[in-house]
Design a protein around this motif. Structure first.
Motif, PDB file in Angstrom:
ATOM      1  N   ASP A  75       0.834  -0.949   0.047  1.00 26.13           N
ATOM      2  CA  ASP A  75       0.067   0.201  -0.064  1.00 26.13           C
ATOM      3  C   ASP A  75       0.522   1.043  -0.104  1.00 26.13           C
ATOM      4  O   ASP A  75       1.205   1.771   1.387  1.00 26.13           O
ATOM      5  N   GLU A  76       1.185   1.211  -1.452  1.00 24.05           N
ATOM      6  CA  GLU A  76       1.843   3.051  -1.477  1.00 24.05           C
ATOM      7  C   GLU A  76       1.833   4.072  -0.483  1.00 24.05           C
ATOM      8  O   GLU A  76       2.013   4.648  -0.128  1.00 24.05           O
ATOM      9  N   ASN A  77       0.518   3.878  -1.025  1.00 26.75           N
ATOM     10  CA  ASN A  77      -0.455   5.055  -0.207  1.00 26.75           C
ATOM     11  C   ASN A  77      -0.062   5.595   1.047  1.00 26.75           C
ATOM     12  O   ASN A  77       0.103   6.489   1.499  1.00 26.75           O
ATOM     13  N   GLN A  80       2.974   6.597   1.722  1.00 28.92           N
ATOM     14  CA  GLN A  80       3.267   8.126   0.976  1.00 28.92           C
ATOM     15  C   GLN A  80       3.362   8.817   2.589  1.00 28.92           C
ATOM     16  O   GLN A  80       3.444   9.867   3.060  1.00 28.92           O
ATOM     17  N   LEU A  81       2.041   8.686   3.509  1.00 29.50           N
ATOM     18  CA  LEU A  81       0.728   8.970   4.452  1.00 29.50           C
ATOM     19  C   LEU A  81       1.553   9.013   6.066  1.00 29.50           C
ATOM     20  O   LEU A  81       2.390  10.381   6.395  1.00 29.50           O
TER      21      LEU A  81
END
Length: 108
Positions: A75-77, A80-81
């Motif tokens: 889960d790249e998002n 990043q978060l």
């Protein structure tokens, strides 16, 4: 930590180093370690001390607890978060806000 997880620390160092946009040479310079030792760590050829791991995480601007937390590469998002929150001057406020949201959602 289970011993079987030791082989995940090196790739975890490499992933954080890449996200920070650092080369092995740059990380070595920042930590006072040799580039060869950084390479050995990332390839799982060396075990590292807690002190060395703290030196490395300090360069990344994260605490060791964050580093040792599960690293969700799928889960790249989310990754990043988490990075944005970790590096924000309002980190504590954001964490409190997210906890309030989660508490509210759990009570519904």
């Amino acid at each position: 930590m289970k011993l079987s997880q030791l082989d995940k620390i090196g790739p975890h160092v490499a992933a954080y180093r890449n996200k920070a946009g650092l080369t092995q040479q740059q990380l070595a310079t920042e930590t006072g370690l040799s580039p060869q030792f950084i390479g050995f760590i990332e390839n799982g050829n060396r075990n590292i001390s807690l002190q060395t791991l703290i030196k490395i995480t300090n360069v990344f601007g994260i605490d060791i607890i964050t580093f040792l937390s599960p690293f969700e590469q799928q889960d790249e998002n989310l990754g990043q978060l988490i990075q944005k929150i970790e590096h924000s001057s309002k980190k504590d406020s954001y964490i409190q806000m997210f906890n309030n949201i989660l508490d509210t959602a759990d009570n519904e």
